[in-house]
Design a protein around this motif. Structure first.
Motif, short mmCIF file in Angstrom:
data_model
loop_
_atom_site.label_atom_id
_atom_site.label_comp_id
_atom_site.label_asym_id
_atom_site.label_seq_id
_atom_site.Cartn_x
_atom_site.Cartn_y
_atom_site.Cartn_z
N MET A 66 -11.26 14.98 -14.85
CA MET A 66 -10.71 15.26 -13.54
C MET A 66 -10.34 13.93 -12.90
SD MET A 66 -12.16 17.37 -10.35
CE MET A 66 -13.65 16.67 -9.78
N ARG A 67 -9.18 13.89 -12.32
CA ARG A 67 -8.74 12.69 -11.63
C ARG A 67 -8.79 12.93 -10.12
NH1 ARG A 67 -4.00 9.18 -13.91
NH2 ARG A 67 -5.23 9.35 -15.79
N ILE A 68 -9.39 11.99 -9.42
CA ILE A 68 -9.56 12.06 -7.97
C ILE A 68 -8.39 11.33 -7.31
CG2 ILE A 68 -11.10 11.43 -6.06
CD1 ILE A 68 -12.29 13.51 -7.99
N PRO A 69 -7.84 11.85 -6.21
CA PRO A 69 -6.77 11.13 -5.51
C PRO A 69 -7.22 9.71 -5.15
CG PRO A 69 -7.00 13.34 -4.62
CD PRO A 69 -8.15 13.13 -5.58
N GLY A 70 -6.34 8.76 -5.37
CA GLY A 70 -6.66 7.37 -5.06
C GLY A 70 -7.23 6.60 -6.23
N GLN A 71 -7.54 7.27 -7.31
CA GLN A 71 -8.04 6.58 -8.51
C GLN A 71 -6.87 6.30 -9.43
OE1 GLN A 71 -11.03 8.92 -10.48
NE2 GLN A 71 -12.63 8.29 -9.05
N SER A 72 -6.73 5.05 -9.82
CA SER A 72 -5.67 4.66 -10.75
C SER A 72 -6.02 5.14 -12.15
CB SER A 72 -5.51 3.14 -10.74
OG SER A 72 -6.65 2.54 -11.34
N GLY A 73 -5.04 5.06 -13.02
CA GLY A 73 -5.28 5.38 -14.42
C GLY A 73 -6.32 4.46 -15.02
N GLU A 74 -6.33 3.20 -14.60
CA GLU A 74 -7.31 2.24 -15.11
C GLU A 74 -8.72 2.62 -14.68
OE1 GLU A 74 -6.73 -1.18 -17.07
OE2 GLU A 74 -5.77 0.69 -17.65
N VAL A 75 -8.88 3.07 -13.46
CA VAL A 75 -10.21 3.51 -12.99
C VAL A 75 -10.66 4.73 -13.79
CG1 VAL A 75 -11.48 4.50 -11.03
CG2 VAL A 75 -9.99 2.52 -10.68
N HIS A 76 -9.76 5.65 -14.00
CA HIS A 76 -10.07 6.85 -14.78
C HIS A 76 -10.51 6.46 -16.19
CE1 HIS A 76 -9.89 11.10 -15.75
NE2 HIS A 76 -9.21 10.80 -16.83
N THR A 77 -9.78 5.54 -16.81
CA THR A 77 -10.13 5.08 -18.15
C THR A 77 -11.48 4.37 -18.15
OG1 THR A 77 -7.82 4.91 -18.81
CG2 THR A 77 -9.40 3.61 -20.08
N ALA A 78 -11.73 3.53 -17.14
CA ALA A 78 -13.00 2.81 -17.05
C ALA A 78 -14.17 3.79 -16.99
CB ALA A 78 -13.00 1.89 -15.82
N VAL A 79 -14.01 4.85 -16.22
CA VAL A 79 -15.09 5.84 -16.11
C VAL A 79 -15.27 6.58 -17.44
CG1 VAL A 79 -15.81 7.97 -14.95
CG2 VAL A 79 -14.85 6.08 -13.62
N GLN A 80 -14.17 6.88 -18.12
CA GLN A 80 -14.29 7.52 -19.43
C GLN A 80 -15.05 6.62 -20.40
OE1 GLN A 80 -10.05 8.27 -20.09
NE2 GLN A 80 -10.59 10.41 -20.38
N VAL A 81 -14.71 5.34 -20.42
CA VAL A 81 -15.32 4.40 -21.35
C VAL A 81 -16.78 4.13 -20.99
CG1 VAL A 81 -15.28 1.96 -22.09
CG2 VAL A 81 -13.16 3.31 -22.07
N LEU A 82 -17.05 3.88 -19.72
CA LEU A 82 -18.38 3.44 -19.29
C LEU A 82 -19.28 4.56 -18.80
CD1 LEU A 82 -17.15 0.24 -17.44
CD2 LEU A 82 -18.23 0.38 -19.69
N GLY A 83 -18.77 5.78 -18.74
CA GLY A 83 -19.54 6.89 -18.19
C GLY A 83 -20.34 7.66 -19.22
N ASN A 84 -20.66 7.04 -20.33
CA ASN A 84 -21.41 7.70 -21.39
C ASN A 84 -22.41 6.70 -21.95
OD1 ASN A 84 -21.69 8.06 -24.48
ND2 ASN A 84 -21.03 10.09 -23.78
N THR A 85 -23.68 7.07 -21.99
CA THR A 85 -24.71 6.10 -22.40
C THR A 85 -24.55 5.63 -23.84
OG1 THR A 85 -26.23 7.91 -22.92
CG2 THR A 85 -26.40 6.93 -20.73
N LEU A 86 -24.11 6.50 -24.73
CA LEU A 86 -23.91 6.07 -26.12
C LEU A 86 -22.75 5.11 -26.23
CD1 LEU A 86 -24.64 6.07 -29.09
CD2 LEU A 86 -23.43 8.26 -29.34
N ARG A 87 -21.65 5.38 -25.54
CA ARG A 87 -20.52 4.46 -25.58
C ARG A 87 -20.91 3.09 -25.02
NH1 ARG A 87 -17.42 9.29 -24.68
NH2 ARG A 87 -17.40 9.03 -22.43
N VAL A 88 -21.67 3.06 -23.94
CA VAL A 88 -22.11 1.78 -23.37
C VAL A 88 -23.01 1.05 -24.37
CG1 VAL A 88 -23.51 0.75 -21.53
CG2 VAL A 88 -21.81 2.50 -20.97
N ALA A 89 -23.88 1.77 -25.06
CA ALA A 89 -24.75 1.14 -26.05
C ALA A 89 -23.93 0.57 -27.22
CB ALA A 89 -25.78 2.14 -26.56
#
Length: 99
Positions: A1-24
């Motif tokens: 879900m994309r929130i108004p005011g969030q850029s594509g880069e912010v959306h991608t950052a959350v996808q990448v960093l919003g998962n504990t296994l991916r961060v590990a």
């Protein structure tokens, strides 16, 4: 879900960093290139569990992969530090922009 005011880069950052296994995975690769088997052993998860996560990290440009010579086509993964830092900056800027 994309929130108004969030850029594509912010959306991608959350996808990448919003998962504990991916961060590990990113943390492991920050120490240097590693094979899927090495990452699996370090994190105590199956290689199968890593497959989808590494594929997403590759798709977002944060990880690159080389196929190594040898039986079974082993792969070595590399952290793309500049891309990760770009996403970190986008997320940090977004988080601190609403005051």
């Amino acid at each position: 879900m994309r929130i108004p005011g969030q850029s594509g880069e912010v959306h991608t950052a959350v996808q990448v960093l919003g998962n504990t296994l991916r961060v590990a995975i990113l943390r492991e690769l920050a120490a240097g290139p590693a094979t899927r088997a090495a990452i699996s052993a370090a994190l105590g998860v199956t290689e199968q569990s890593l497959s989808r996560q590494i594929a997403l990290l590759e798709e977002k440009g944060v990880v690159s992969t080389d196929v190594l010579p040898g039986r079974g086509r082993p792969t070595r993964h590399h952290l793309q530090t500049a891309r990760l830092e770009q996403l970190e900056r986008a997320l940090t800027s977004y988080l601190h922009s609403h005051r």
